[in-house]
Design a protein around this motif. Structure first.
Motif, PDB file in Angstrom:
ATOM      1  N   HIS A 115       2.495  39.779   8.465  1.00 57.00           N
ATOM      2  CA  HIS A 115       1.509  40.017   7.411  1.00 57.00           C
ATOM      3  C   HIS A 115       0.457  41.040   7.866  1.00 57.00           C
ATOM      4  O   HIS A 115       0.206  42.036   7.192  1.00 57.00           O
ATOM      5  N   CYS A 116      -0.150  40.775   9.026  1.00 57.13           N
ATOM      6  CA  CYS A 116      -1.262  41.617   9.479  1.00 57.13           C
ATOM      7  C   CYS A 116      -0.780  42.985   9.956  1.00 57.13           C
ATOM      8  O   CYS A 116      -1.389  44.010   9.643  1.00 57.13           O
ATOM      9  N   PHE A 117       0.299  42.992  10.702  1.00 53.30           N
ATOM     10  CA  PHE A 117       0.836  44.264  11.195  1.00 53.30           C
ATOM     11  C   PHE A 117       1.327  45.093  10.012  1.00 53.30           C
ATOM     12  O   PHE A 117       1.093  46.303   9.939  1.00 53.30           O
ATOM     13  N   GLY A 118       2.003  44.402   9.082  1.00 51.88           N
ATOM     14  CA  GLY A 118       2.512  45.093   7.901  1.00 51.88           C
ATOM     15  C   GLY A 118       1.404  45.760   7.119  1.00 51.88           C
ATOM     16  O   GLY A 118       1.501  46.935   6.745  1.00 51.88           O
ATOM     17  N   ALA A 120      -1.483  46.723   8.134  1.00 48.67           N
ATOM     18  CA  ALA A 120      -2.157  47.805   8.842  1.00 48.67           C
ATOM     19  C   ALA A 120      -1.260  49.014   9.103  1.00 48.67           C
ATOM     20  O   ALA A 120      -1.718  50.152   9.072  1.00 48.67           O
ATOM     21  N   PHE A 121       0.022  48.754   9.360  1.00 50.10           N
ATOM     22  CA  PHE A 121       0.833  49.852   9.898  1.00 50.10           C
ATOM     23  C   PHE A 121       2.108  50.188   9.137  1.00 50.10           C
ATOM     24  O   PHE A 121       2.699  51.236   9.393  1.00 50.10           O
ATOM     25  N   LEU A 122       2.581  49.314   8.252  1.00 43.29           N
ATOM     26  CA  LEU A 122       3.868  49.599   7.609  1.00 43.29           C
ATOM     27  C   LEU A 122       3.698  50.467   6.369  1.00 43.29           C
ATOM     28  O   LEU A 122       2.878  50.168   5.499  1.00 43.29           O
ATOM     29  N   ARG A 123       4.497  51.524   6.316  1.00 46.34           N
ATOM     30  CA  ARG A 123       4.497  52.420   5.158  1.00 46.34           C
ATOM     31  C   ARG A 123       5.928  52.561   4.647  1.00 46.34           C
ATOM     32  O   ARG A 123       6.874  52.223   5.355  1.00 46.34           O
ATOM     33  N   GLU A 124       6.048  53.129   3.481  1.00 48.29           N
ATOM     34  CA  GLU A 124       7.372  53.299   2.881  1.00 48.29           C
ATOM     35  C   GLU A 124       8.303  54.083   3.811  1.00 48.29           C
ATOM     36  O   GLU A 124       7.906  55.117   4.356  1.00 48.29           O
ATOM     37  N   GLY A 125       9.505  53.529   4.015  1.00 49.09           N
ATOM     38  CA  GLY A 125      10.485  54.222   4.850  1.00 49.09           C
ATOM     39  C   GLY A 125      10.416  53.839   6.323  1.00 49.09           C
ATOM     40  O   GLY A 125      11.266  54.235   7.116  1.00 49.09           O
ATOM     41  N   ASP A 126       9.396  53.068   6.698  1.00 47.79           N
ATOM     42  CA  ASP A 126       9.306  52.607   8.086  1.00 47.79           C
ATOM     43  C   ASP A 126      10.404  51.578   8.358  1.00 47.79           C
ATOM     44  O   ASP A 126      10.986  51.019   7.422  1.00 47.79           O
TER      45      ASP A 126
END
Lengths: 419, 148
Positions: A115-118, A120-126
């Motif tokens: 949840h938290c990492f997503g 902050a850091f997850l973007r489309e295509g990652d």
């Protein structure tokens, strides 16, 4: 290899382990008129009397909410709760106490990071990498995060023995890889993964790694600094502690950078309607009143395990697993699922003509508690083309007699279905 | 104390090892799938209903002795019955293995070999999976199996 095996089989069990069994009062009972043989430790372990007593004492003598309390009981509770955190730190050799977050269990720990990492850091295509032998709790949180942020889940295959296919893992990395989440020990197969190498490879690409240690911590030494993992998750109840308490270890650099998980009390420094400032880790991730009694119980359980010695436990269980596996293999039509070179405490198997659920029912009538089903690892079942397996899993209080009872009961099941 | 022999009777073994009507029905007009996520048992029930009568029934799938035998016995029990009779059998069967007040004597014929399941609460779902799936098939709209 057979020479090594014989050596293990010949080694007498140390008397210590025979004595330790008495520390677990629940084991002293009969089921269906037979002595209980508890071999469902991968689902949950039994608790030594001192853990039960620690929880009881907390409620009898110093139950109080932690932190901010000025009165004596609050002070005692806080000291015991934070003392448990320090015990966890020492147990997994974390560098700092603020790297230890108390959660409900492994599942919540992984969900927290996803949840938290997503966010902050997850973007489309990652991309996120998991393995084919993950428990559902190390798959579904990442699927949810991927769905929310448009990221993609990539899966490291396992081979026929249940080994992590390192070369295929190596090839999965791309510039879009953001995180690796793999198990330290597979709950369905018992495979010990090459965790340190997995971390090393990911770090070479600048990618952080979460290790699911639910099935690992109770069965061998875990040193998070040696492993160099960025996150490590485990549950208390699988290491002789109460249910409802678990641990997320995160390196300071990550826990400082990630946003909070849940909002509420405890996790803030100041609150106003204009702006709220968050407390530093671990409080930032511990909104609301914690499972104080559980944390204290966990601390006592870790003391118990440390006192017994993790190397001794690992060696005791390895000898037992080897013995049980060898004896089980003598049963015609029995196939062991998961034959990795390095395994911890788990014997998963299928038997020709007898469904795992029938095996479990018949074993139960012999006093032998095992689990039957997909073990929350449906992709593993698909990999081996079985609907389910029966799984016997060992803990420090199990002995050769337990393994013998298991084998005898499997033979009885086979005999019953022979007609 | 429950006895294993009450659960695993000869008839159960027979139907587990040699399930009756264990095949799909060509030209089935109703089909439903059942799944027990707890144990991974799957079943697919095929029906051909003509003039309100279960003219043919078959099943496919993978399950334990209890669920397979129960499915097999079920197909024998409902074949040739009206839809209403099949539903009534389901109700009586369900009561037999779940209702503690239900008397030991039933009028369910061969299905009574499964009454031992009552003493094994963890296995009730195994015994009823096929019936729940049959019920869905009976309720469901006609679906030609060929489109699957």
């Amino acid at each position: 290899m057979s020479a090594v095996r014989e050596k293990i089989l010949e080694r007498p069990e140390t008397p210590d382990f025979a004595c330790l069994r008495a520390d677990f009062p629940i084991l002293n009972q009969q089921v269906h008129g037979k002595p209980l043989v508890y071999l469902d430790n991968a689902a949950t372990t039994q608790k030594p009397a001192e853990v039960i007593e620690a929880e009881r004492r907390y409620y009898l003598e110093y139950n109080s909410n932690t932190h901010r309390g000025v009165h004596t009981l609050a002070d005692r509770a806080t000291e015991a709760y934070e003392g448990a955190r320090e015990k966890v730190r020492g147990f997994i050799n974390a560098a700092h106490i603020n790297e230890i977050v108390f959660v409900r269990g492994t599942t919540e720990a992984i969900n927290l990071v996803a949840h938290c990492f997503g966010r902050a850091f997850l973007r489309e295509g990652d991309e996120i990498i998991v393995s084919e032998m993950e428990h559902h709790s190390n798959i579904v949180p990442w699927q949810l995060a991927c769905e929310q942020h448009g990221a993609v889940l990539k899966v490291v295959p396992i081979d026929d023995a249940g080994e992590f296919e390192f070369e295929n893992y190596d090839r999965l990395f791309t510039p879009r890889t953001r995180l690796v989440a793999v198990t330290h020990v597979s709950n369905a197969l018992g495979t010990i993964t090459p965790a340190r190498r997995i971390v090393e490879r990911a770090h070479a690409a600048g990618v952080p790694v979460l290790l699911d240690g639910a099935q690992a911590v109770a069965h061998g030494r875990v040193d998070v600094q040696y492993l160099d993992c960025d996150f490590y998750a485990f549950s208390g109840h699988k290491i002789y502690a109460p249910t409802g308490i678990g641990v997320l270890y995160g390196k300071s650099e990550w826990l400082e950078r990630l946003p909070p998980y849940q909002g509420g009390g405890q996790m803030i420094r100041t609150v106003s309607f204009e702006k709220t400032e968050y407390a530093p880790s671990p409080q930032k991730y511990e909104a609301g009143t914690a499972h104080i009694a559980g944390a204290i119980g966990l601390g006592v359980a870790l003391d118990y395990v440390s006192r017994t010695g993790l190397d001794a436990i690992a060696s005791h269980e390895a000898g037992l697993l080897d013995y049980a596996t060898q004896r089980a293999r003598e049963i015609g039509g029995l196939r062991v699922i998961g034959t990795a070179k390095e395994k911890a405490g788990i014997l998963s198997f299928v038997l020709d003509g007898v469904h795992p659920h029938d095996i479990a029912t018949i074993l139960d009538h012999h006093g032998v508690a095992v689990r039957a089903g997909h073990h929350c690892a449906m992709p593993v079942m698909q990999r081996y083309e079985v609907p389910a397996t029966a799984r016997a899993s060992f803990a420090l209080y199990n002995n050769r007699a337990d393994a013998d009872a298991l084998v005898e009961a499997i033979r009885a099941a086979k005999e019953m279905f022979k007609r | 104390m429950s006895d294993l022999r009450d659960l695993y009777q000869e008839v159960i073994f027979d139907h587990y090892k040699h399930p009756r009507n264990f095949h799909r029905i060509e030209g089935a007009d109703r089909v439903a799938e059942g799944y027990n996520p707890l144990c991974g048992d799957t079943i697919k029930v095929f029906l051909k209903v003509e003039n309100g009568i279960v003219a043919d029934v078959g099943f496919e799938g993978c399950g334990c002795a209890i669920s397979t035998a129960s499915a097999s016995l079920m197909t024998e029990a409902v074949k040739g019955r009206t839809v209403a009779e099949a539903e009534r059998l389901f109700g009586e069967f369900h009561a037999m293995i779940t209702d503690p007040k239900e008397p030991a004597h039933h009028d369910l014929g061969k299905l009574e070999v499964l009454c031992g399941v009552k003493e094994f609460p963890t296995r009730v779902k195994c015994a009823t999976l096929a019936w729940h799936t049959l019920h869905n098939a009976l309720e469901g709209k006609a679906e030609p199996v060929s489109t699957e």
